[in-house]
Scaffold this active site. Sequence first.
Site, PDB file in Angstrom:
ATOM      1  N   LYS A 170     -24.920   9.496 -10.128  1.00 53.27           N
ATOM      2  CA  LYS A 170     -26.338   9.276  -9.830  1.00 53.27           C
ATOM      3  C   LYS A 170     -26.672   7.815 -10.095  1.00 53.27           C
ATOM      4  O   LYS A 170     -26.434   7.304 -11.194  1.00 53.27           O
ATOM      5  CB  LYS A 170     -27.215  10.176 -10.704  1.00 53.27           C
ATOM      6  CG  LYS A 170     -28.713   9.942 -10.541  1.00 53.27           C
ATOM      7  CD  LYS A 170     -29.516  10.815 -11.496  1.00 53.27           C
ATOM      8  CE  LYS A 170     -29.385  10.396 -12.933  1.00 53.27           C
ATOM      9  NZ  LYS A 170     -30.022   9.082 -13.229  1.00 53.27           N
ATOM     10  N   ASP A 224     -32.497  15.143 -15.943  1.00 51.60           N
ATOM     11  CA  ASP A 224     -31.779  14.600 -14.780  1.00 51.60           C
ATOM     12  C   ASP A 224     -31.120  15.682 -13.931  1.00 51.60           C
ATOM     13  O   ASP A 224     -30.703  15.409 -12.798  1.00 51.60           O
ATOM     14  CB  ASP A 224     -30.697  13.610 -15.225  1.00 51.60           C
ATOM     15  CG  ASP A 224     -31.274  12.250 -15.593  1.00 51.60           C
ATOM     16  OD1 ASP A 224     -32.486  12.047 -15.402  1.00 51.60           O
ATOM     17  OD2 ASP A 224     -30.500  11.397 -16.075  1.00 51.60           O
TER      18      ASP A 224
END
EC number: 2.7.1.148
Length: 298
Positions: free
Chosen positions: A19, A148
């Site tokens: 990410k 997240d």
Amino acid sequence: MPEEGLADAFGVTEEARAKINLALHVTGQRADGYHLLDMLVTFADCGDRLGFLPAQADAFTLSGPFGETLAGDGGANLVLRARDLLRETVGALAFPVHIHLQKNLPIASGIGGGSADAAATLRGLMRLWGMDLPVETLASLALKLGADVPMCLESRPLIARGIGERIEAVPELPAFAMVLANPLKGVSTPEVFRRLAAKNNPALHLAPGLSGTSGWLTAIGSARNDLEAPARELVQEIAVISQMLQAHGALITRMSGSGATCFGIFTSMAAAHEAASALHGERPDWYVQATETVSGGM
């Protein structure tokens, strides 16, 4: 275990893409201590990989360059927490499973490795166990595992707001040739936030109708990562990495997440590979990876 071997040995496999926070603006703080963020996020072709296989009893194995770091982590490992949380939700459908994690990304490096692994576990076990939970239920489970994890469950370009739970897809975001570099020094996320001078910074604003690589590069270049300055106080190599990426031709350099991974965006994959090779030659003790991010259209 080689990637091909993982696919051969395990009936279900999932990618856990790195990410990348192209922008991270800290815009406030809730009463419970959680910080409010505006983030422009994309995902890279590189990452961890997981395999899932029915078993007589639950098992968890590791391989990859950073696998040893997680060895013995037990219930604290996000993969196992994701397995157990999903099992609690679905009950008897959740037969024992052997999960293998090929850990290719550095630990605690600001590119969502653990969160991506947890999200990939949810996706993989849903397939293995033959279930289809409502989107809202799955998103709620993901958020319980970490702020997240919901965006890693998406694994596509997006804007995330709040603590990360308010997600909006960005189908217009193009793919970027990129180099990731990390000095293999851990950064404490709580300490980075503690050192943050201002908690109420300007929000992320993207002009409507953004299109084309040049337009997006201009927008990304005008954004920021509010955590980079305090992270540089903790790990001086972050500034060095940024300088080295720029010296090798990066159009934009920035730290991702709370660090210490930094990214450089390049004009082409050929340029990214050349820069990665040069950086690896200069600092063979660092993690350096040329990669391409996914586009919003995927």
